[in-house]
Design a protein around this motif. Structure first.
Motif, mmCIF file in Angstrom:
data_model
loop_
_atom_site.group_PDB
_atom_site.id
_atom_site.type_symbol
_atom_site.label_atom_id
_atom_site.label_comp_id
_atom_site.label_asym_id
_atom_site.label_seq_id
_atom_site.Cartn_x
_atom_site.Cartn_y
_atom_site.Cartn_z
ATOM 1 N N THR A 57 11.384 159.424 65.393
ATOM 2 C CA THR A 57 10.776 160.627 65.956
ATOM 3 C C THR A 57 9.901 160.249 67.138
ATOM 4 O OG1 THR A 57 8.964 160.481 64.351
ATOM 5 C CG2 THR A 57 10.783 161.966 63.796
ATOM 6 N N GLU A 58 9.631 161.208 67.977
ATOM 7 C CA GLU A 58 8.720 161.063 69.109
ATOM 8 C C GLU A 58 7.527 161.964 68.803
ATOM 9 O OE1 GLU A 58 8.152 159.379 73.026
ATOM 10 O OE2 GLU A 58 9.882 159.157 71.755
ATOM 11 N N VAL A 59 6.327 161.423 68.853
ATOM 12 C CA VAL A 59 5.124 162.170 68.486
ATOM 13 C C VAL A 59 4.277 162.402 69.733
ATOM 14 C CG1 VAL A 59 3.044 162.150 67.052
ATOM 15 C CG2 VAL A 59 5.176 161.200 66.164
ATOM 16 N N PHE A 60 3.772 163.617 69.898
ATOM 17 C CA PHE A 60 2.939 163.933 71.056
ATOM 18 C C PHE A 60 1.870 164.952 70.680
ATOM 19 C CE2 PHE A 60 5.887 167.453 71.400
ATOM 20 C CZ PHE A 60 7.115 166.883 71.177
ATOM 21 N N ASN A 61 1.157 165.447 71.677
ATOM 22 C CA ASN A 61 0.036 166.377 71.455
ATOM 23 C C ASN A 61 -0.991 165.773 70.501
ATOM 24 O OD1 ASN A 61 1.546 168.061 73.045
ATOM 25 N ND2 ASN A 61 1.204 169.869 71.786
ATOM 26 N N ASN A 62 -1.380 164.542 70.769
ATOM 27 C CA ASN A 62 -2.380 163.843 69.955
ATOM 28 C C ASN A 62 -2.003 163.778 68.482
ATOM 29 O OD1 ASN A 62 -4.124 163.194 72.103
ATOM 30 N ND2 ASN A 62 -4.929 165.284 72.069
ATOM 31 N N GLY A 63 -0.718 163.603 68.215
ATOM 32 C CA GLY A 63 -0.272 163.451 66.840
ATOM 33 C C GLY A 63 -0.133 164.748 66.073
ATOM 34 N N ILE A 64 -0.148 165.873 66.766
ATOM 35 C CA ILE A 64 -0.035 167.172 66.098
ATOM 36 C C ILE A 64 1.426 167.594 65.962
ATOM 37 C CG2 ILE A 64 -0.576 169.635 66.286
ATOM 38 C CD1 ILE A 64 -3.139 168.757 67.775
ATOM 39 N N ARG A 65 2.219 167.317 66.999
ATOM 40 C CA ARG A 65 3.620 167.736 67.032
ATOM 41 C C ARG A 65 4.520 166.549 67.325
ATOM 42 N NH1 ARG A 65 4.227 171.152 71.621
ATOM 43 N NH2 ARG A 65 6.399 170.697 71.223
ATOM 44 N N GLY A 66 5.785 166.743 67.005
ATOM 45 C CA GLY A 66 6.758 165.712 67.321
ATOM 46 C C GLY A 66 8.154 166.282 67.348
ATOM 47 N N GLU A 67 9.097 165.407 67.718
ATOM 48 C CA GLU A 67 10.492 165.789 67.798
ATOM 49 C C GLU A 67 11.359 164.736 67.135
ATOM 50 O OE1 GLU A 67 12.455 166.437 71.687
ATOM 51 O OE2 GLU A 67 11.027 168.100 71.813
ATOM 52 N N PHE A 68 12.350 165.192 66.413
ATOM 53 C CA PHE A 68 13.340 164.305 65.824
ATOM 54 C C PHE A 68 14.222 163.743 66.931
ATOM 55 C CE2 PHE A 68 17.752 163.974 64.228
ATOM 56 C CZ PHE A 68 17.583 162.961 63.300
ATOM 57 N N ILE A 69 14.461 162.422 66.886
ATOM 58 C CA ILE A 69 15.330 161.763 67.857
ATOM 59 C C ILE A 69 16.672 161.397 67.232
ATOM 60 C CG2 ILE A 69 15.583 159.800 69.440
ATOM 61 C CD1 ILE A 69 13.293 161.729 70.202
ATOM 62 N N THR A 70 16.644 160.647 66.127
ATOM 63 C CA THR A 70 17.880 160.226 65.470
ATOM 64 C C THR A 70 17.587 159.669 64.086
ATOM 65 O OG1 THR A 70 19.977 159.055 65.840
ATOM 66 C CG2 THR A 70 17.946 157.843 66.338
ATOM 67 N N ALA A 71 18.647 159.408 63.355
ATOM 68 C CA ALA A 71 18.544 158.760 62.041
ATOM 69 C C ALA A 71 19.851 158.014 61.803
ATOM 70 C CB ALA A 71 18.318 159.790 60.943
ATOM 71 N N TYR A 72 19.741 156.815 61.264
ATOM 72 C CA TYR A 72 20.950 156.023 61.041
ATOM 73 C C TYR A 72 20.686 154.888 60.065
ATOM 74 C CZ TYR A 72 18.785 152.828 64.414
ATOM 75 O OH TYR A 72 17.910 151.986 65.060
ATOM 76 N N THR A 73 21.773 154.353 59.520
ATOM 77 C CA THR A 73 21.708 153.184 58.659
ATOM 78 C C THR A 73 21.730 151.961 59.564
ATOM 79 O OG1 THR A 73 22.872 154.358 56.920
ATOM 80 C CG2 THR A 73 22.806 151.972 56.750
ATOM 81 N N ALA A 74 20.736 151.109 59.414
ATOM 82 C CA ALA A 74 20.620 149.923 60.264
ATOM 83 C C ALA A 74 21.075 148.676 59.512
ATOM 84 C CB ALA A 74 19.176 149.748 60.715
ATOM 85 N N ASN A 75 21.516 147.681 60.271
ATOM 86 C CA ASN A 75 21.909 146.416 59.641
ATOM 87 C C ASN A 75 20.664 145.619 59.250
ATOM 88 O OD1 ASN A 75 21.059 144.705 61.830
ATOM 89 N ND2 ASN A 75 22.936 145.232 62.909
ATOM 90 N N GLN A 76 20.853 144.630 58.421
ATOM 91 C CA GLN A 76 19.731 143.861 57.881
ATOM 92 C C GLN A 76 18.939 143.131 58.963
ATOM 93 O OE1 GLN A 76 18.892 144.331 54.603
ATOM 94 N NE2 GLN A 76 16.991 143.462 55.347
ATOM 95 N N ASN A 77 19.601 142.659 60.006
ATOM 96 C CA ASN A 77 18.883 141.988 61.100
ATOM 97 C C ASN A 77 17.891 142.930 61.773
ATOM 98 O OD1 ASN A 77 20.204 139.575 60.675
ATOM 99 N ND2 ASN A 77 21.766 139.976 62.224
ATOM 100 N N LYS A 78 18.320 144.157 62.019
ATOM 101 C CA LYS A 78 17.440 145.166 62.626
ATOM 102 C C LYS A 78 16.262 145.469 61.701
ATOM 103 C CE LYS A 78 16.758 148.853 65.399
ATOM 104 N NZ LYS A 78 16.447 148.786 66.800
ATOM 105 N N ILE A 79 16.525 145.625 60.422
ATOM 106 C CA ILE A 79 15.463 145.917 59.453
ATOM 107 C C ILE A 79 14.465 144.763 59.401
ATOM 108 C CG2 ILE A 79 14.967 146.327 57.005
ATOM 109 C CD1 ILE A 79 16.341 148.693 58.524
ATOM 110 N N ASN A 80 14.972 143.547 59.349
ATOM 111 C CA ASN A 80 14.084 142.375 59.314
ATOM 112 C C ASN A 80 13.222 142.298 60.559
ATOM 113 O OD1 ASN A 80 15.143 141.662 56.837
ATOM 114 N ND2 ASN A 80 16.536 140.123 57.676
ATOM 115 N N MET A 81 13.798 142.600 61.715
ATOM 116 C CA MET A 81 13.032 142.555 62.958
ATOM 117 C C MET A 81 11.931 143.617 62.953
ATOM 118 S SD MET A 81 14.218 141.853 66.729
ATOM 119 C CE MET A 81 14.996 143.264 67.391
ATOM 120 N N ILE A 82 12.249 144.805 62.499
ATOM 121 C CA ILE A 82 11.240 145.870 62.439
ATOM 122 C C ILE A 82 10.110 145.468 61.499
ATOM 123 C CG2 ILE A 82 10.818 148.227 61.604
ATOM 124 C CD1 ILE A 82 13.633 148.915 62.720
#
Length: 140
Positions: A105-130
């Motif tokens: 998600t993208e959050v704005f207005n000082n953390g009051i509002r936001g917008e959904f960007i995407t959702a997906y299943t990530a591979n283990q390398n990506k999860i480990n890096m995060i």
């Protein structure tokens, strides 16, 4: 905590209609009171595969996980990475759900509002890096 069951519908148009009715008519309020809005046209980004732009039933079946990830405080959130600028973004929030499902998600207005960007299943390398490199989310 158990995840919601996979959503099983027949056609892409059924998933699109479900997405519009569930997410686009009113915002989802996160566990930390951010009002996340969903634009109708984001469906074509969130539920299609990047490599060939074909509809992804695999992504769409996890659609109900998005709300659960955003509204439940037991799932960790991190600051998102900007590949072009090579920096973590204060406004980009990545929630790690069920060990390998990411909700962005993208959050704005000082953390009051936001917008959904995407959702997906990530591979283990990506999860480990995060988990190892991304700063934990702190409201802006």
């Amino acid at each position: 905590m158990p995840t919601p069951p996979l959503l099983t519908l027949s056609l892409e148009s059924d998933y699109r209609e479900y997405f519009i009715n569930k997410y686009c008519k009113s915002p989802v309020i996160t566990h930390d009171t951010i009002s996340i809005r969903f634009k109708v046209n984001i469906f074509d980004h969130a539920f299609f595969e990047n490599n060939d732009q074909s509809f992804s039933f695999r992504r769409a079946t996890r659609m109900d996980w998005i709300e659960d990830a955003l509204t439940n405080s037991c799932y960790p959130s991190y600051h998102g990475w900007d590949n072009k600028k090579m920096v973590y973004l204060k406004k980009r929030r990545v929630t790690l759900y069920d060990n390998n499902f990411l909700v962005v998600t993208e959050v704005f207005n000082n953390g009051i509002r936001g917008e959904f960007i995407t959702a997906y299943t990530a591979n283990q390398n990506k999860i480990n890096m995060i988990r190892s490199k991304s700063p934990l989310w702190r409201s802006i």
